[in-house]
Design an enzyme around this catalytic site. Structure first.
Site, PDB file in Angstrom:
ATOM      1  N   LYS A 374     -24.588 -12.458   2.492  1.00 59.43           N
ATOM      2  CA  LYS A 374     -23.732 -13.240   3.392  1.00 59.43           C
ATOM      3  C   LYS A 374     -24.191 -14.691   3.520  1.00 59.43           C
ATOM      4  O   LYS A 374     -23.455 -15.532   4.058  1.00 59.43           O
ATOM      5  CB  LYS A 374     -23.696 -12.587   4.780  1.00 59.43           C
ATOM      6  N   ASP A 454     -25.267   1.507   9.091  1.00 62.16           N
ATOM      7  CA  ASP A 454     -24.735   0.155   9.299  1.00 62.16           C
ATOM      8  C   ASP A 454     -23.426   0.212  10.081  1.00 62.16           C
ATOM      9  O   ASP A 454     -23.224  -0.534  11.049  1.00 62.16           O
ATOM     10  CB  ASP A 454     -24.523  -0.527   7.947  1.00 62.16           C
TER      11      ASP A 454
END
Length: 510
Positions: A374, A454
């Site tokens: 990211k 997650d």
């Protein structure tokens, strides 16, 4: 300077008598033999007489007593060859070639000397009529001397074999201990290996009160223990004063100590302070045993240092990875402790489904890197509060390949695991995930685990684009997605251990 501090030697008890078996069908022969040899001594040991009056009695005695040194054996008893059959029983059935056999006969013609000596492994042959008290003394003396010498040779052979095995244990034990990365596991293994090296009782590592400690700033830090020193509900038993005195003695003299059947091993290191182990039930230790232990101890000191360095490297590496993960999460304005929770949940789930401690630890190190890609996603997409457009979502999806590529070239196992986690944590069990549409077991177990934890953590906490879900809603989603998004076995294991999951979540709140 030797490794061991000498301790006072207890006074030796009188040696046990030599066992002599008299086999003869004439009671007078037993009486005369015992009377003649009444005050006999050899090598500071007297005689213990056992009587048998026929072959069957002799075989019974020989079966019950495996420490008979000498047999005074008549030939003709219940049969003409009864004594020869006893000799054959000793050598062939009992396979005992240590006992000295003195054949005594009043009828030499029934057992010719050459034939008997050759065929029956007899050590001496005497005619009863010529066996005076002096000759009886001589034949018993030489017989016992032969038995003693054979015993000494056998003992030396066994010692040599034991020391060869001991050296092999030093090499093998050191190698196995060097593979251990946990100080507690290492200390537990050390108790077992040194107990074996010192010929401790088989129960020494299970029922004996043994322990390993580290001395730091004058305080003893517990590492591992057995028996009374095995931790129970977090409580530790303090060693009594005599054992503490042995430990202080070892530390003061910087040497290992053996007293009676107890051993305190002292291992001084550069980085890991003073490490000590205490063992009970130690059998007799000779000088070569001590040399082997000294060799082993030198390697153990190095191993303690290496473990301390490993711990430092691991903690540094873990902190760097965790910090990098936090930087990524911070940039995306996500939960502050998200990477910590994912790491701990991933390790726990790995253990719950039966992965090894090493695999679970590797995943713990790698999982904080799951979203590292990211860093390359534009803020306009990464920080958008609302729903992404189809084009924006395609951009967002590239973070998995970017994350994979960041670590893919590394030869380090942890970073290779990070490449797997970064590249596969958005794959779905039914094959409808991205980037490669992997299905079922095609997805690495690390990727499947992180995919579940997650999503669980993300839904359980607020993000810039959503509010936190209720815990029951999250669990309902996990059940609905069994076999679809998530590996069914992982969902089952995760839900079954929800109490532990909650503990981890509470330990790392936002």
């Amino acid at each position: 300077m030797g490794l061991f501090k000498k301790s006072s030697k207890p006074k030796e008890a009188r040696k046990a008598a030599w066992k002599v078996l008299i086999v003869d069908d004439e009671p007078d022969v037993h009486a005369v033999t015992k009377l003649t040899l009444n005050r006999f001594e050899f090598d500071e040991r007297g005689l213990e007489f056992i009587s048998a009056y026929n072959g069957d009695e002799a075989r019974k005695v020989l079966t019950e007593h495996n420490d008979i040194a000498l047999v005074l054996l008549d030939v003709v008893m219940e049969t003409d060859d009864a004594g020869l059959k006893v000799a054959e029983f000793i050598r062939k059935e009992l396979n005992n070639h240590f006992i000295r056999i003195i054949l005594r006969t009043g009828q030499p013609g029934q057992a010719p000397e050459r034939t008997v000596i050759t065929n029956y492994d007899i050590n001496d042959y005497k005619d009863k009529t010529s066996l005076s008290s002096d000759k009886l003394f001589t034949v018993v003396y030489t017989g016992l001397r032969g038995f003693r010498d054979i015993q000494d040779i056998e003992l030396a052979r066994k010692k040599l074999e034991n020391h060869r095995e001991g050296l092999e244990r030093v090499i093998n034990s050191t190698a196995s201990l060097f593979r251990i990365r946990s100080i507690q596991e290492f200390a537990s293994g050390l108790l077992v290996q040194i107990a074996a090296l010192l010929h401790a009782d088989e129960s020494a590592t299970e029922n004996k009160n043994n322990f390993a400690v580290r001395k730091i700033d004058g305080e003893l830090q517990f590492l591992a223990g057995t028996g009374n020193y095995c931790p129970k509900e977090g409580n530790l038993v303090e060693p009594p004063e005599n054992i503490q005195a042995m430990i202080e003695n070892a530390c003061t003299n910087r040497k290992s100590v053996i007293e009676n059947d107890c051993f305190v091993g002292y291992f001084e290191t550069i980085n890991a302070g003073e490490n000590l182990i205490y063992l009970e039930g130690i059998n007799q230790v000779d000088e070569l045993d001590k040399k082997l232990l000294e060799l082993f101890s030198n390697n153990i000191s190095v191993a303690f240092d290496n473990l301390e360095l490993d711990k430092e490297v691991f903690e540094t590496q873990s902190e760097i990875i965790e910090t990098l993960g936090e930087v990524v999460e911070s940039r995306s304005k996500e939960a502050a402790n998200h990477v910590r929770r994912v790491a701990h949940l991933s390790r726990s789930l790995a253990l719950w489904i039966g992965l090894s401690e090493e695999e679970a630890q590797e995943l713990y190190m790698a999982s904080p890197m799951h979203d590292v890609g990211k860093v390359a996603i534009p803020d306009s997409v990464l920080l958008k509060p609302g729903k992404l457009t189809e084009e924006e979502f395609e951009i967002m999806k590239t973070h998995v390949n970017i994350g994979h590529d960041i670590f893919a070239r590394s030869k380090r196992s942890t970073l290779k695991a990070a490449a797997i986690v970064a590249g596969e944590h958005h794959e779905k069990f039914n094959g409808e995930g991205y980037p490669n549409g992997l299905k079922g077991d095609e997805i690495h177990i690390y990727g499947r685990i992180v995919a579940l934890v997650d999503v669980f953590d993300a839904l359980s906490h607020s993000r810039c684009y959503k509010e936190a879900w209720d815990s029951q809603e999250v669990l309902r989603l996990l059940e609905e997605e069994k076999g679809q998004h998530f590996d069914p076995n992982l969902v089952d294991a995760f839900v079954q251990n929800m109490d532990e999951v909650i503990k981890i979540m509470d330990a790392y709140p936002d």
